[in-house]
Design an enzyme around this catalytic site. Sequence first.
Site, PDB file in Angstrom:
ATOM      1  N   ASP A 202       0.859  -1.183   0.000  1.00 26.22           N
ATOM      2  CA  ASP A 202       0.000   0.000   0.000  1.00 26.22           C
ATOM      3  C   ASP A 202       0.895   1.233   0.000  1.00 26.22           C
ATOM      4  O   ASP A 202       1.733   1.401   0.899  1.00 26.22           O
ATOM      5  CB  ASP A 202      -0.904  -0.008   1.241  1.00 26.22           C
ATOM      6  CG  ASP A 202      -1.780   1.221   1.329  1.00 26.22           C
ATOM      7  OD1 ASP A 202      -2.582   1.443   0.411  1.00 26.22           O
ATOM      8  OD2 ASP A 202      -1.669   1.958   2.335  1.00 26.22           O
ATOM      9  N   ASP A 204       1.605   5.045   0.524  1.00 26.42           N
ATOM     10  CA  ASP A 204       1.038   6.169   1.278  1.00 26.42           C
ATOM     11  C   ASP A 204       1.991   7.353   1.185  1.00 26.42           C
ATOM     12  O   ASP A 204       2.589   7.781   2.162  1.00 26.42           O
ATOM     13  CB  ASP A 204       0.809   5.749   2.737  1.00 26.42           C
ATOM     14  CG  ASP A 204      -0.094   6.720   3.484  1.00 26.42           C
ATOM     15  OD1 ASP A 204      -0.465   7.750   2.901  1.00 26.42           O
ATOM     16  OD2 ASP A 204      -0.419   6.450   4.646  1.00 26.42           O
ATOM     17  N   GLU A 206       2.579  10.999   1.048  1.00 23.48           N
ATOM     18  CA  GLU A 206       1.880  12.225   1.451  1.00 23.48           C
ATOM     19  C   GLU A 206       2.844  13.415   1.378  1.00 23.48           C
ATOM     20  O   GLU A 206       3.606  13.637   2.303  1.00 23.48           O
ATOM     21  CB  GLU A 206       1.311  12.057   2.855  1.00 23.48           C
ATOM     22  CG  GLU A 206       0.338  10.883   2.965  1.00 23.48           C
ATOM     23  CD  GLU A 206      -0.351  10.814   4.315  1.00 23.48           C
ATOM     24  OE1 GLU A 206      -0.449  11.845   5.013  1.00 23.48           O
ATOM     25  OE2 GLU A 206      -0.801   9.729   4.666  1.00 23.48           O
ATOM     26  N   TYR A 281     -11.433  12.090   5.105  1.00 24.13           N
ATOM     27  CA  TYR A 281     -11.473  12.598   6.476  1.00 24.13           C
ATOM     28  C   TYR A 281     -10.422  13.692   6.617  1.00 24.13           C
ATOM     29  O   TYR A 281      -9.708  14.004   5.647  1.00 24.13           O
ATOM     30  CB  TYR A 281     -11.251  11.482   7.499  1.00 24.13           C
ATOM     31  CG  TYR A 281     -10.175  10.477   7.175  1.00 24.13           C
ATOM     32  CD1 TYR A 281      -8.827  10.762   7.372  1.00 24.13           C
ATOM     33  CD2 TYR A 281     -10.504   9.221   6.688  1.00 24.13           C
ATOM     34  CE1 TYR A 281      -7.842   9.836   7.094  1.00 24.13           C
ATOM     35  CE2 TYR A 281      -9.530   8.279   6.398  1.00 24.13           C
ATOM     36  CZ  TYR A 281      -8.192   8.589   6.605  1.00 24.13           C
ATOM     37  OH  TYR A 281      -7.221   7.659   6.319  1.00 24.13           O
TER      38      TYR A 281
END
Length: 476
Positions: A202, A204, A206, A281
């Site tokens: 995965d 991620d 950012e 979110y």
Amino acid sequence: MRRSRRLSVSAAVALGASMALLAPLPAQASPPTAPDVPGTVVSAYFADWDVYSRGYFVKDIPATKLNVIQYAFGVPDLDPTTGAASCKVLDPWADYQQVYWTGENTVDGVADNPDDLDQHLFGNFNQLRKLKAAHPNLKVEISLGGWTKSTWFSSLAATPQLRQSFVASCIDTFIKGNLPGGGWPAGAGGPGAAAGLFDGIDLDWEYPTQVAGGNVDVSPADRHNATLLAAEFRRQLDAYGVGTGKHYLLTAALPAATSSTTYYELKEFSRYLDWDNVMTYDFNVPSGPKASPNTLFTPDPRDPNAANLTWNTAGTVAYYLLHGVPANKIVVGVPFYGQQYLRTGTANHGLYQAFDNAGTDSDVLTVDVTPQPSYHALVDEGGYVDAAGVTGGAGYTAYWNRLAGEPYLFNPAAAHPGLTTGPATVPTMIAYSSPRSIGERTKLIKALHLRGAMAWEISQDSNSHTLIGALTPLLG
């Protein structure tokens, strides 16, 4: 009966908003799902530090209520001296060295034997392997990066040579399971120690093109390089899978709203993924101007970012669909934590009022002074709300924001003994997720035939697992 009816109305509002945005878009065929891959996803992150912070162990994961675990985190790394790319474990002790001296915190009740040189896995990795053995349909991915460990992604994605060597290192460490040895216990780690544990990777990052938690060498080229990096992961995972006869998952944590296309070539990047974990979110956080919902389900004209129609879950889903991401690749993110706002005004029970969070501490777990209390803290520690998320306690009253489709708590005189400045009793509003608000996502996912849902993160749920339980109907 009344509560069920209101949930249906909210789901219908979300669906209508999505369809209105989607009107110009022709029908799209969803690509087929690869063999041995979950057709519907209920995924949750498990962080390696959970064993320290809350004392939450792999055995505590409700494995019957989900089918994918994303383990946070692996570390993309680049040696600034040699220029060598690598993919590392974040915490060797928690990950694969921690000895469970008794069976109390193990999946199967069996203690570790640190003197056994044939036991090469301890800690979380060993317990995850046991959990998978007990639940054969459970998939486990290693998540790479995150807010604080995306430091080198830009550099690693910048050239074909670095992309190739970085991806090869990730596959070597986590898919082939070749872990560093030489520590304690003496048998821990080594070649193939974690082979077969992780079913995929995965990403991620950012975020491409942006400095987040310490990224270096960010560049406008990151947006395209992220696509090239995903392509390289897909190529090498597939090549390795030819030999093992297995399809390895490739997913990514992607931003919500219009920022998704700012950072990513969304359609092209998603082509290489089994699904997109969309982080719907943190639309509002305690650095914002008003005490606002953490995650909005549908638009609220009172929200500080209301002008952006994608600044909510339904709008983000519509945006992804409009930009070429098939429905069966969209996994909707939900937070198992809230946002706490202190010294709010009392109008509208603190919602959308100015606030002052001076004296709080983001590093603490104590519910009264952390800006982001977990649902576990709200329910099981503070008693601010019941496990169902509808009945307030400890001086708090639970309210429902019908426009955003989100709950919130308000206490006009909440005690915060841990505050380091100002009076310890102040008006407090807490925006949070509840089974009701998460149930709305479940209905939206079913209505639009989306791939599923993802939660950050599993240890933050209540002791009775009520939040993940609101997603479980997706599996049945």
